[in-house]
Design an enzyme around this catalytic site. Structure first.
Site, PDB file in Angstrom:
ATOM      1  N   ASP A  17       0.766  -1.115   0.042  1.00 17.67           N
ATOM      2  CA  ASP A  17      -0.061  -0.039  -0.107  1.00 17.67           C
ATOM      3  C   ASP A  17       0.828   1.200   0.006  1.00 17.67           C
ATOM      4  O   ASP A  17       0.562   2.096   0.728  1.00 17.67           O
ATOM      5  CB  ASP A  17      -0.832  -0.002   1.146  1.00 17.67           C
ATOM      6  CG  ASP A  17      -2.062  -0.885   0.988  1.00 17.67           C
ATOM      7  OD1 ASP A  17      -1.818  -2.106   0.309  1.00 17.67           O
ATOM      8  OD2 ASP A  17      -3.016  -1.070   2.033  1.00 17.67           O
ATOM      9  N   LYS A 103      -7.022  -4.835  -2.984  1.00 18.37           N
ATOM     10  CA  LYS A 103      -7.735  -5.451  -1.793  1.00 18.37           C
ATOM     11  C   LYS A 103      -8.806  -4.426  -1.332  1.00 18.37           C
ATOM     12  O   LYS A 103      -8.785  -3.404  -1.311  1.00 18.37           O
ATOM     13  CB  LYS A 103      -6.745  -5.780  -0.797  1.00 18.37           C
ATOM     14  CG  LYS A 103      -5.918  -4.528   0.052  1.00 18.37           C
ATOM     15  CD  LYS A 103      -5.146  -5.024   0.913  1.00 18.37           C
ATOM     16  CE  LYS A 103      -4.092  -3.963   1.583  1.00 18.37           C
ATOM     17  NZ  LYS A 103      -4.831  -2.803   2.080  1.00 18.37           N
ATOM     18  N   CYS A 142      -1.827  -1.885   7.909  1.00 18.15           N
ATOM     19  CA  CYS A 142      -1.867  -3.274   6.533  1.00 18.15           C
ATOM     20  C   CYS A 142      -0.605  -3.945   6.559  1.00 18.15           C
ATOM     21  O   CYS A 142      -0.493  -5.182   6.169  1.00 18.15           O
ATOM     22  CB  CYS A 142      -2.202  -2.352   5.228  1.00 18.15           C
ATOM     23  SG  CYS A 142      -4.116  -1.964   5.002  1.00 18.15           S
TER      24      CYS A 142
END
Ligand SMILES: [Zn+2]
Length: 198
Positions: A17, A103, A142
């Site tokens: 990310d 995701k 994350c």
């Protein structure tokens, strides 16, 4: 686990990310988040030179994602599918061969993990990956969930300690997340510890 300083067949790099909305100036900025970019680029270079795969996860939310405050969630809207904020960080040198794993793409899917919210597990398995080197944003969300999911699925995990940064909604969350990952079996590394790639 064998030597974490030596890359070998079955290894993969997982970049979590590193998206514009998570950088300073973005809608859900991670303090000092941009500092991971040059460090990750060094790891990316090592993996590419070694002929090892690079995976990059991304939050890829619909505009009505349930983690958004507009729906009563904890976060400002971020990483909306197709938006500028969802793009990867400027200067992040992902190779053309990088496998992109989107995701939490459904409105009610909120997992913080490429394993539960995306098909990272299947993609790693298909590539014969057994050990993942994980860095990116943010340490306490994350990265933490991706690392603990990888460990739970039997992967060896190496945490890139110099290529993660926490958002720290509560001060100390970053250190607590790191301790939790190591307690569960992740091994830490910093780039200078890696054996030089040829
Ligand atoms: Zn998100």
């Amino acid at each position: 686990m064998t030597d974490v300083r030596q890359l070998r067949a079955g290894d993969a790099l997982v970049v979590v990310d590193v998206q514009r909305d998570f950088l300073p100036g973005g809608s859900l900025a991670v303090p000092r988040g941009a500092e991971v970019v040059p460090v990750l680029n060094r790891y990316i270079g090592d993996f590419v030179r070694a002929g090892l795969p690079v995976f990059a996860t991304r939050d890829w939310h619909p505009a009505d994602h349930r983690s958004f405050r507009t729906r009563g969630g904890p976060w400002p809207p971020h990483c909306v599918q197709g938006s500028d904020g969802a793009r990867y960080a400027p200067g992040l040198a992902l190779p053309d061969s990088a496998e992109i794993v989107s995701k939490d793409v459904e409105p009610d899917q909120d997992t913080y993990s490429g394993f539960q919210g995306g098909d990272l597990d299947a993609r790693l398995s298909a590539a014969g990956v057994r050990r993942v080197f994980v860095g990116g944003l943010a340490t306490d969300y994350c990265v933490l969930h991706t690392v603990t999911d990888a460990l739970a699925r039997g992967y060896e995990v190496v945490l890139l300690r110099d290529a993660v940064r926490p958002v720290e909604v509560v001060p100390g969350d970053g250190a607590r997340a790191e301790a939790e990952m190591l307690r569960r079996g992740a091994r830490p590394i910093e780039h200078h510890m890696l054996a030089p790639s040829r």
